[in-house]
Scaffold this active site. Structure first.
Site: not given
Lengths: 253, 121
Positions: A1-2, A178, A191
């Site tokens: 997730c971002t 994360n 990321r």
């Protein structure tokens, strides 16, 4: 997730997220995709929760999942959550729950309760920071005034850290994937660096829902696990979501 | 690391909005959940539309569980014991009514809803 919360130079707050899920849960060799991620995409829906015909909050959900991972309380706050890995994880919480120790909350039911019942950014922040959980998590919260944007890093029992937007320090956005923001992300799953590079390249002057969608569309922030992108603007009470694909070549996570 | 070598990374994208092209699979439909309604009615319209996709997703998780535990014991554990052991009453009532639209077992719906905690296992 971002998840990202950003403030432009006029004081508008924008909150965007990619919901990535399905890692190591079956790889479809022919289509080069994660099986569960692909099965979740058709279930993505936007929900408008109403009481007395008035919107209480809005969210992006997977049909059949009654907890909240992405939501907005129009004109008050926006909330997303990202997974946090820890040895003291959810399985310990579940074990305690089974053994009758039930003072912790299931993560997505805490976020649902906050979206339904909190009346301000500060109240939401307090509840997300102080309520005992069964599993660690990151809560990314945006408010409706300048500077109101934060990442709450949670263990199951404690609030470990809170990183907030601070315009005086030049921190006009907070971005969470994360990994704890004070540590390097896993070298195979960074990321954060590409995400922050694109946010810095966008600049505070140009940040909007449109340019935030660009950041969330850049590989590897967009990857094979990404099921949907949600964009929220608290001042407009706006939530919009899009189901995503990551054509090859694309990072598996 | 490989992550920083094209094509697994790329220059920051621009002009992606409004969403279009190969990274945009589709828009998301809206549903209203009326909190004044009893739980039995809140989710019916949504689940009626999505039940086939929900069954497919739960079946994919069951296939994965069978791959790990071919005897089916894991599925039995989910279907039979999970509900009574795991869930607080209020939300299970919500889920219970989803279960009333009979196409998948309550235990599997419960697992789907606590998957965040279970996933850490």
């Amino acid at each position: 997730c971002t998840s990202i919360v950003a403030e432009d130079n006029k004081g508008n707050l924008f909150h965007g997220r990619n919901l990535d899920f399905g890692l190591f849960m079956g790889w479809d060799v022919k289509n080069k995709s994660w099986i569960i991620s692909e099965k979740l995409k058709p279930l993505v829906v936007n929900l408008d929760f109403k009481r007395n015909n008035q919107t209480v909050f809005k969210s992006t959900n997977f049909a059949g999942y009654v907890g909240m991972l992405t939501g907005i309380k129009p004109h008050i706050f926006t909330l997303t959550m990202n997974e946090r890995f820890s040895l003291d994880g959810g399985y310990i919480g579940i074990l305690e729950w089974i053994l009758g120790k039930r003072d912790g909350m299931w993560m997505s039911f805490l976020t649902r309760s906050v979206l339904e019942n909190a009346h301000s950014y500060e109240e939401a922040k307090t509840r997300l920071a102080q309520t005992k959980l069964l599993a660690p998590a990151y809560f990314i919260l945006g408010g409706n005034q300048t500077g109101q944007g934060c990442i709450i890093t949670r263990s199951r029992l404690l609030s470990i850290d809170m990183l907030e937007i601070d315009l005086k320090l030049g921190r006009w956005y907070v971005l969470e994937t994360n990994y704890d923001h004070w540590e390097e992300p896993l070298f195979l799953d960074d990321r954060r660096t590409p995400g922050m590079k694109c946010m810095n390249q966008t600049t505070q002057k140009n940040i909007s829902l449109k340019t935030m969608y660009d950041v969330l569309s850049t590989k590897p922030v967009l990857n094979k696990l990404t099921t949907y992108t949600t964009l929220m603007q608290v001042s407009e009470g706006k939530l919009e979501s899009y189901i995503r694909d990551c054509p090859n070549p694309c990072m598996p996570w | 690391s490989t992550q920083f070598i094209p094509p697994y990374t790329e220059d920051c994208r621009t002009e992606m909005y409004p969403p279009n092209g190969p990274t945009f699979r589709g828009a998301v439909s809206w549903y209203t959940v009326d909190l004044d309604l009893p739980p039995s009615k809140r989710w019916t319209a949504l689940i009626t539309d999505k039940k086939t996709d929900l069954v497919n997703m739960i079946q994919a998780i069951k296939d994965l569980a069978y791959a790990f535990v071919p005897s089916g014991r894991l599925i039995e554990l989910v279907d039979i014991t999970l509900v009574s052991v795991i869930f607080p009453l209020t939300f299970s009532l919500n889920l219970y009514y989803i279960f009333l639209i009979p196409f998948c077992n309550l235990g599997e719906v419960v697992l789907f809803n606590i998957f965040y905690e279970v996933f850490t296992v």
